[in-house]
Design a protein around this motif. Sequence first.
Motif, PDB file in Angstrom:
ATOM      1  N   THR A 133       0.826  -1.222   0.000  1.00  0.00           N
ATOM      2  CA  THR A 133       0.000   0.000   0.000  1.00  0.00           C
ATOM      3  C   THR A 133       0.859   1.271   0.000  1.00  0.00           C
ATOM      4  O   THR A 133       0.324   2.361   0.179  1.00  0.00           O
ATOM      5  N   ARG A 134       2.170   1.102  -0.184  1.00  0.00           N
ATOM      6  CA  ARG A 134       3.050   2.282  -0.176  1.00  0.00           C
ATOM      7  C   ARG A 134       2.535   3.319  -1.192  1.00  0.00           C
ATOM      8  O   ARG A 134       2.355   3.013  -2.377  1.00  0.00           O
ATOM      9  N   PRO A 135       2.293   4.561  -0.711  1.00  0.00           N
ATOM     10  CA  PRO A 135       1.726   5.567  -1.629  1.00  0.00           C
ATOM     11  C   PRO A 135       2.658   5.882  -2.800  1.00  0.00           C
ATOM     12  O   PRO A 135       3.885   5.809  -2.668  1.00  0.00           O
ATOM     13  N   LEU A 136       2.069   6.239  -3.913  1.00  0.00           N
ATOM     14  CA  LEU A 136       2.854   6.749  -5.047  1.00  0.00           C
ATOM     15  C   LEU A 136       3.695   7.936  -4.578  1.00  0.00           C
ATOM     16  O   LEU A 136       4.829   8.122  -5.009  1.00  0.00           O
ATOM     17  N   LYS A 137       3.108   8.737  -3.704  1.00  0.00           N
ATOM     18  CA  LYS A 137       3.771   9.962  -3.213  1.00  0.00           C
ATOM     19  C   LYS A 137       5.139   9.648  -2.609  1.00  0.00           C
ATOM     20  O   LYS A 137       6.041  10.498  -2.636  1.00  0.00           O
ATOM     21  N   ALA A 138       5.286   8.447  -2.045  1.00  0.00           N
ATOM     22  CA  ALA A 138       6.553   8.078  -1.412  1.00  0.00           C
ATOM     23  C   ALA A 138       7.676   7.964  -2.438  1.00  0.00           C
ATOM     24  O   ALA A 138       8.858   8.086  -2.101  1.00  0.00           O
ATOM     25  N   ASP A 139       7.335   7.723  -3.693  1.00  0.00           N
ATOM     26  CA  ASP A 139       8.357   7.564  -4.734  1.00  0.00           C
ATOM     27  C   ASP A 139       8.258   8.671  -5.786  1.00  0.00           C
ATOM     28  O   ASP A 139       8.663   8.497  -6.932  1.00  0.00           O
ATOM     29  N   ASP A 140       7.760   9.800  -5.333  1.00  0.00           N
ATOM     30  CA  ASP A 140       7.505  10.931  -6.230  1.00  0.00           C
ATOM     31  C   ASP A 140       8.760  11.806  -6.326  1.00  0.00           C
ATOM     32  O   ASP A 140       8.835  12.875  -5.726  1.00  0.00           O
ATOM     33  N   ALA A 141       9.738  11.334  -7.098  1.00  0.00           N
ATOM     34  CA  ALA A 141      11.041  12.005  -7.124  1.00  0.00           C
ATOM     35  C   ALA A 141      10.955  13.411  -7.703  1.00  0.00           C
ATOM     36  O   ALA A 141      11.689  14.298  -7.274  1.00  0.00           O
ATOM     37  N   ASP A 142      10.069  13.622  -8.673  1.00  0.00           N
ATOM     38  CA  ASP A 142      10.058  14.952  -9.293  1.00  0.00           C
ATOM     39  C   ASP A 142       8.865  15.833  -8.906  1.00  0.00           C
ATOM     40  O   ASP A 142       8.577  16.813  -9.586  1.00  0.00           O
ATOM     41  N   GLY A 143       8.173  15.498  -7.810  1.00  0.00           N
ATOM     42  CA  GLY A 143       7.120  16.400  -7.326  1.00  0.00           C
ATOM     43  C   GLY A 143       5.910  16.475  -8.232  1.00  0.00           C
ATOM     44  O   GLY A 143       5.395  17.555  -8.504  1.00  0.00           O
ATOM     45  N   ARG A 144       5.421  15.305  -8.671  1.00  0.00           N
ATOM     46  CA  ARG A 144       4.254  15.273  -9.580  1.00  0.00           C
ATOM     47  C   ARG A 144       2.981  14.860  -8.878  1.00  0.00           C
ATOM     48  O   ARG A 144       1.914  14.884  -9.486  1.00  0.00           O
TER      49      ARG A 144
END
Length: 419
Positions: free
Chosen positions: A228-239
């Motif tokens: 369930t790890r959020p996409l936000k956790a791997d959001d390297a470029d702030g999208r």
Amino acid sequence: MIDYEAHLSGAARRYQESAIRRIGALSASIPDLVSFAAGSPAVETFPWEALQEIVAGLLARRDGAALQYGATRGYRPLIEDVVHLLARRGVDAAPDQIVITTGSQQGLDFVGRIFIDPGAPALVELPTYSGAIAAFRNLEADLVGVRQDDEGLSIEGLTEAAQALARAGRPARFVYVTPNFQNPAGLLMSRARRRELLEAARRLDLLIVEDDPYGSLYFEDAAVEADTRPLKADDADGRVVYLGSMSKTLVPGFRVAWLVAPAPVAARVELAKQAADLCSGVFDQRVVHAALASGLVDRMAPGLRAHYQAKRTVMERALGETLAGQLSWRSPRGGFFLWVRLPEGVRDTDLLDRALAAKVSFVPGSAFFVDGGGHDRARLSFSNPTPERIVEGARRLAIALAGADVRQAPKAQSREPRA
Ligand code: PMP
């Protein structure tokens, strides 16, 4: 007589009533109805004593700030709580990236306000959350649906849709997704698909609006938690603009939720919020802060997971026993919903008429589709009714389905018998 319609804005004239609310209003007039329609949390899980203590303590202090207007961004200690909550799920967010909102529903409205011009396209899943459809449509978005497969949003579908819009000179600015136990499909987006979605968004220059009210309501075991790890956790470029909420993990009535976005986007949301409500409920935010700080929310979590998992199983068994294979679904690994496929030839809205007559409700699948599809589906919520009522609701649904069986009765007649 004033012609009020003539005085309304074009947008207001086109506002649509939420299908779920409409069914709610209809249902209120049916005594003893079993509701599989409302996706409300279970009242049995509400922590009455702990909240009584927190509320009494807050009022006893006679601190004016607890009942005064507050900061538009939100109550600072609560914003710091959110920073910690997010960090535990792998998301690194600073306080200037967070805005407390009046439910995630308000966050969806703000997302629409800052990213949607009238008539502009926005990408959503097929199916998608009906509250997001309402928020974006009220702002006159042209919603473009992207199909799902077993792993979540189709990247091929997303790419085709985004490229077609770009070629037509009207590129979409964002795609809205609910990766964890989606409302309505219950789907958990696979880890690989999450990575692919982040890559595709970069390639297509799309922002991602990630709605995550169910992420911590996973069933089975910790292996699911890791998924369930959020996409936000791997959001390297702030999208990624991320929406979280206390509605499903404490109680929904406080209307406390948060929006997390790159600081310049969060600043725009703050301006939208100043005009919308000045600030979210100050007292509510303090109660929620105390509930987090005292460990109440953490103590509740395992019990909530067990509660909803047990109800899911009760509903699956009851449907299996009473409906003998007429309905099919993929077993959800978390959340509140069973997303069922109806028998061949049975239309969702026709079945709802019959179901209401049999005193059970659900949300027709078509309420979640922006392309006119979904009539072969229904969303059954197992979250709110007690286990006994779930079993009774399944029995009533079987009665409604028996009346709607087009394989035994021609369609014209199948509307007649009312169970
Ligand atoms: N997003 C989704 C996917 C939901 O299911 C819900 C609640 N049904 C919301 C947002 C709104 O939640 P809140 O109570 O925080 O406004």
